[in-house]
Write a protein that holds these residues in place. Structure first.
Motif, mmCIF file in Angstrom:
data_model
loop_
_atom_site.group_PDB
_atom_site.id
_atom_site.type_symbol
_atom_site.label_atom_id
_atom_site.label_comp_id
_atom_site.label_asym_id
_atom_site.label_seq_id
_atom_site.Cartn_x
_atom_site.Cartn_y
_atom_site.Cartn_z
ATOM 1 N N ASP A 121 -12.422 25.077 3.327
ATOM 2 C CA ASP A 121 -13.870 25.242 3.218
ATOM 3 C C ASP A 121 -14.218 26.303 2.173
ATOM 4 O O ASP A 121 -15.169 26.137 1.397
ATOM 5 C CB ASP A 121 -14.462 25.646 4.573
ATOM 6 N N ALA A 122 -13.453 27.378 2.160
ATOM 7 C CA ALA A 122 -13.708 28.443 1.190
ATOM 8 C C ALA A 122 -13.498 27.936 -0.233
ATOM 9 O O ALA A 122 -14.274 28.249 -1.141
ATOM 10 C CB ALA A 122 -12.794 29.631 1.459
ATOM 11 N N LEU A 123 -12.456 27.159 -0.429
ATOM 12 C CA LEU A 123 -12.181 26.626 -1.757
ATOM 13 C C LEU A 123 -13.301 25.709 -2.216
ATOM 14 O O LEU A 123 -13.741 25.777 -3.377
ATOM 15 C CB LEU A 123 -10.849 25.881 -1.734
ATOM 16 N N MET A 124 -13.781 24.860 -1.334
ATOM 17 C CA MET A 124 -14.895 23.979 -1.684
ATOM 18 C C MET A 124 -16.147 24.783 -2.036
ATOM 19 O O MET A 124 -16.880 24.450 -2.967
ATOM 20 C CB MET A 124 -15.205 23.037 -0.511
ATOM 21 N N ALA A 125 -16.366 25.867 -1.305
ATOM 22 C CA ALA A 125 -17.550 26.699 -1.540
ATOM 23 C C ALA A 125 -17.467 27.439 -2.864
ATOM 24 O O ALA A 125 -18.500 27.804 -3.445
ATOM 25 C CB ALA A 125 -17.725 27.687 -0.390
ATOM 26 N N LEU A 126 -16.247 27.685 -3.363
ATOM 27 C CA LEU A 126 -16.085 28.412 -4.619
ATOM 28 C C LEU A 126 -16.301 27.540 -5.851
ATOM 29 O O LEU A 126 -16.568 28.058 -6.940
ATOM 30 C CB LEU A 126 -14.674 29.017 -4.700
ATOM 31 N N VAL A 127 -16.192 26.246 -5.681
ATOM 32 C CA VAL A 127 -16.273 25.333 -6.837
ATOM 33 C C VAL A 127 -17.510 25.558 -7.709
ATOM 34 O O VAL A 127 -17.405 25.561 -8.942
ATOM 35 C CB VAL A 127 -16.186 23.865 -6.366
ATOM 36 N N PRO A 128 -18.695 25.773 -7.137
ATOM 37 C CA PRO A 128 -19.879 25.983 -7.998
ATOM 38 C C PRO A 128 -19.781 27.196 -8.920
ATOM 39 O O PRO A 128 -20.539 27.297 -9.890
ATOM 40 C CB PRO A 128 -21.014 26.155 -6.976
ATOM 41 N N GLN A 129 -18.864 28.116 -8.633
ATOM 42 C CA GLN A 129 -18.724 29.321 -9.465
ATOM 43 C C GLN A 129 -17.796 29.094 -10.660
ATOM 44 O O GLN A 129 -17.788 29.911 -11.589
ATOM 45 C CB GLN A 129 -18.182 30.489 -8.631
ATOM 46 N N PHE A 130 -17.042 28.009 -10.646
ATOM 47 C CA PHE A 130 -16.064 27.808 -11.715
ATOM 48 C C PHE A 130 -16.721 27.686 -13.085
ATOM 49 O O PHE A 130 -16.335 28.351 -14.045
ATOM 50 C CB PHE A 130 -15.229 26.555 -11.442
ATOM 51 N N GLU A 131 -17.701 26.823 -13.166
ATOM 52 C CA GLU A 131 -18.344 26.577 -14.463
ATOM 53 C C GLU A 131 -19.036 27.820 -15.029
ATOM 54 O O GLU A 131 -18.814 28.178 -16.190
ATOM 55 C CB GLU A 131 -19.334 25.414 -14.334
ATOM 56 N N PRO A 132 -19.866 28.517 -14.251
ATOM 57 C CA PRO A 132 -20.529 29.715 -14.805
ATOM 58 C C PRO A 132 -19.563 30.813 -15.219
ATOM 59 O O PRO A 132 -19.873 31.600 -16.114
ATOM 60 C CB PRO A 132 -21.434 30.186 -13.656
ATOM 61 N N CYS A 133 -18.405 30.877 -14.571
ATOM 62 C CA CYS A 133 -17.461 31.956 -14.860
ATOM 63 C C CYS A 133 -16.465 31.618 -15.968
ATOM 64 O O CYS A 133 -15.761 32.498 -16.461
ATOM 65 C CB CYS A 133 -16.679 32.322 -13.591
ATOM 66 N N ALA A 134 -16.410 30.369 -16.352
ATOM 67 C CA ALA A 134 -15.392 29.948 -17.310
ATOM 68 C C ALA A 134 -15.816 30.209 -18.754
ATOM 69 O O ALA A 134 -16.984 30.106 -19.107
ATOM 70 C CB ALA A 134 -15.091 28.462 -17.134
ATOM 71 N N THR A 135 -14.834 30.562 -19.566
ATOM 72 C CA THR A 135 -15.015 30.605 -21.010
ATOM 73 C C THR A 135 -14.261 29.411 -21.586
ATOM 74 O O THR A 135 -13.579 28.678 -20.873
ATOM 75 C CB THR A 135 -14.441 31.906 -21.602
ATOM 76 N N GLU A 136 -14.373 29.234 -22.876
ATOM 77 C CA GLU A 136 -13.706 28.099 -23.508
ATOM 78 C C GLU A 136 -12.190 28.179 -23.369
ATOM 79 O O GLU A 136 -11.497 27.166 -23.436
ATOM 80 C CB GLU A 136 -14.087 28.029 -24.993
ATOM 81 N N GLN A 137 -11.665 29.393 -23.184
ATOM 82 C CA GLN A 137 -10.217 29.557 -23.114
ATOM 83 C C GLN A 137 -9.644 29.254 -21.721
ATOM 84 O O GLN A 137 -8.426 29.150 -21.569
ATOM 85 C CB GLN A 137 -9.826 30.994 -23.506
ATOM 86 N N VAL A 138 -10.500 29.131 -20.733
ATOM 87 C CA VAL A 138 -10.021 28.877 -19.373
ATOM 88 C C VAL A 138 -9.605 27.413 -19.244
ATOM 89 O O VAL A 138 -10.332 26.512 -19.656
ATOM 90 C CB VAL A 138 -11.115 29.211 -18.336
ATOM 91 N N ALA A 139 -8.439 27.197 -18.667
ATOM 92 C CA ALA A 139 -7.942 25.834 -18.487
ATOM 93 C C ALA A 139 -8.879 25.039 -17.582
ATOM 94 O O ALA A 139 -9.380 25.558 -16.583
ATOM 95 C CB ALA A 139 -6.544 25.865 -17.882
ATOM 96 N N SER A 140 -9.109 23.787 -17.937
ATOM 97 C CA SER A 140 -10.000 22.950 -17.131
ATOM 98 C C SER A 140 -9.274 22.336 -15.942
ATOM 99 O O SER A 140 -9.893 21.742 -15.071
ATOM 100 C CB SER A 140 -10.611 21.840 -17.987
ATOM 101 N N GLN A 141 -7.962 22.472 -15.907
ATOM 102 C CA GLN A 141 -7.182 22.022 -14.762
ATOM 103 C C GLN A 141 -6.225 23.126 -14.350
ATOM 104 O O GLN A 141 -5.569 23.730 -15.195
ATOM 105 C CB GLN A 141 -6.371 20.769 -15.107
#
Length: 244
Positions: free
Chosen positions: A192-212
């Motif tokens: 459940d915690a992992l699912m809840a964190l998903v919305p934060q991935f995009e705002p926190c990512a830079t171009e250098q962060v792996a998409s997988q």
């Protein structure tokens, strides 16, 4: 355009080698400890054993083994590893690295554990020990994992990018980051915690962060960022009190 993230579906978890009894590992440079007496042994964490819960994925079973290993290292070798928790693993030398890879914390067979995964497991163990019952306080500035050396390696730069990504997630959703790092992999609370964190991935990512990235890799970066942010917040709180 939003970058698609597939942090949960990547089936290859490259940072976690095979954690099964009998897996080969070169431990010839291992530092040898004098046997502990029986009283010390009673009070120490048990060594990690291979988890084989048929209801869990291979990765969740492996991560549970990693968690047990980190708890053992933090307990048995605290004086060696605790001083290294606030410095970059890229500054470690042979003795420092060997402090995190200890035969005595593998209960059977030989296991191959990458240094980053081992260090992350110890970050988790110390976070639970020191901060599980504390109210989290953040320092005004986030922990910056950018390498301090003038000529960092490519691996060090990649690590810094993803550690800063994880630090952003920790600050954006501390409660779920904490739950994902501390709860047992494969449990309802962890999932459940992992699912809840998903919305934060995009705002926190830079171009250098792996998409997988796998759950294991995500754990490694989040555990380090969570503990380092907690330590920085504790230091900030102590300095603020002293200034009053």
């Amino acid at each position: 355009m939003m970058r698609p993230f597939s942090l949960l579906l990547c089936s290859v978890f490259s940072l976690l080698m095979l954690l099964v009894p009998g897996a080969s590992a070169d431990l010839s440079a291992q530092m040898h400890e004098r046997p502990s007496n029986s009283l010390e042994a009673i009070n120490r964490r048990k060594a990690a054993s291979h988890n084989d819960n048929k209801r869990l994925s291979d990765e969740d079973n492996a991560l549970r083994t990693v968690f047990e290993y980190g708890e053992c290292i933090a307990d048995r070798y605290e004086n060696r590893v605790r001083p290294l928790m606030t410095v970059s693993m890229w500054t470690f030398r042979g003795k420092d690295e060997r402090s995190f890879i200890q035969r005595r914390c593998f209960s059977s067979g030989l296991m191959t554990l990458p240094l980053q995964t081992a260090v992350a497991s110890v970050h988790r163990a110390f976070f639970i020990e020191d901060f599980e019952e504390r109210r989290m306080v953040f320092a005004p500035e986030s922990v910056d994992f950018t390498p301090l050396s003038n000529n960092p390696s490519e691996q060090e730069q990649i690590h810094a990018v993803h550690a800063n990504f994880a630090g952003c997630i920790v600050r954006a959703d501390f409660e779920n980051a904490r739950a994902f790092v501390t709860e047992l992999p494969g449990s309802v609370a962890s999932n459940d915690a992992l699912m809840a964190l998903v919305p934060q991935f995009e705002p926190c990512a830079t171009e250098q962060v792996a998409s997988q990235m796998s759950k294991t890799i995500l754990f490694a970066f989040l555990a380090e960022a969570l503990h380092r942010e907690a330590l920085a917040g504790l230091k900030y709180g102590e300095q603020s009190e002293a200034a009053e």
